[in-house]
Design an enzyme around this catalytic site. Sequence first.
Site, PDB file in Angstrom:
ATOM      1  N   VAL A  17       0.837  -1.198   0.000  1.00 42.54           N
ATOM      2  CA  VAL A  17       0.000   0.000   0.000  1.00 42.54           C
ATOM      3  C   VAL A  17       0.876   1.254   0.000  1.00 42.54           C
ATOM      4  O   VAL A  17       0.596   2.215  -0.716  1.00 42.54           O
ATOM      5  CB  VAL A  17      -0.990   0.006   1.194  1.00 42.54           C
ATOM      6  CG1 VAL A  17      -1.808   1.289   1.218  1.00 42.54           C
ATOM      7  CG2 VAL A  17      -1.931  -1.199   1.104  1.00 42.54           C
ATOM      8  N   CYS A  18       1.954   1.247   0.771  1.00 44.21           N
ATOM      9  CA  CYS A  18       2.858   2.406   0.824  1.00 44.21           C
ATOM     10  C   CYS A  18       3.490   2.647  -0.543  1.00 44.21           C
ATOM     11  O   CYS A  18       3.615   3.794  -0.999  1.00 44.21           O
ATOM     12  CB  CYS A  18       3.945   2.199   1.866  1.00 44.21           C
ATOM     13  SG  CYS A  18       3.304   2.000   3.540  1.00 44.21           S
ATOM     14  N   ASP A  19       3.893   1.565  -1.199  1.00 44.24           N
ATOM     15  CA  ASP A  19       4.455   1.622  -2.539  1.00 44.24           C
ATOM     16  C   ASP A  19       3.447   2.276  -3.491  1.00 44.24           C
ATOM     17  O   ASP A  19       3.774   3.231  -4.199  1.00 44.24           O
ATOM     18  CB  ASP A  19       4.798   0.193  -2.983  1.00 44.24           C
ATOM     19  CG  ASP A  19       5.322   0.104  -4.396  1.00 44.24           C
ATOM     20  OD1 ASP A  19       6.516  -0.228  -4.552  1.00 44.24           O
ATOM     21  OD2 ASP A  19       4.564   0.334  -5.354  1.00 44.24           O
TER      22      ASP A  19
ATOM     23  N   THR B 242       2.802   6.046  -2.727  1.00 41.11           N
ATOM     24  CA  THR B 242       3.897   6.916  -3.144  1.00 41.11           C
ATOM     25  C   THR B 242       3.947   7.042  -4.661  1.00 41.11           C
ATOM     26  O   THR B 242       4.149   8.133  -5.195  1.00 41.11           O
ATOM     27  CB  THR B 242       5.224   6.404  -2.560  1.00 41.11           C
ATOM     28  OG1 THR B 242       5.060   6.296  -1.133  1.00 41.11           O
ATOM     29  CG2 THR B 242       6.369   7.344  -2.875  1.00 41.11           C
TER      30      THR B 242
END
Length: 172
Positions: free
Chosen positions: A64-66, A69
């Site tokens: 999710v962070c990938d 961003t």
Amino acid sequence: MSQERTNVATFKGNPLTLIGPELKAGDQAPAFQLQKNLLETSTLQDYAGKVKLISVVPSIDTGVCDMQTRRFNEEAGKLGEGVVILTVSADLPFAQARWCGAAGVENVVMLSDYKDNSFGKSYGVLIKEFQLDMRSIFVLDANDKITYVEVLKEMTEHPDYDAAIAAVKALI
């Protein structure tokens, strides 16, 4: 001692404790000092006069962070010179740089809160249990007043990208 807030966030349904104040639209953004790399720091003042979208992720090396961003990197290219998108995580600057190189991410500024979690504490998103920052979005106007806040209730969910971008566009 910093304020602790419970019953505001979870990780896979398990309760988390957030450290720091609950910031709201209308609040003045707290100053910060984050690491650009091991030797160079960055402060809120470095982006004076710009609209700022601060995208906070727990760890750049998760799905999710990938995606979060990458999405804001894509949007950053469309928003013009008066806007800066900052991605903040507790990852080491080495990991952030490696990830950006591999992902081809060049339009967002990666900043690390690894040293003392001061950003997480002052923005109220430090997760006590993990010493990571909770997934969240802060939009600041050119005078560093907060105009939009989303602190995710569940760490593994995506933020409302469209609402965050709309909040930025309303300021430019």
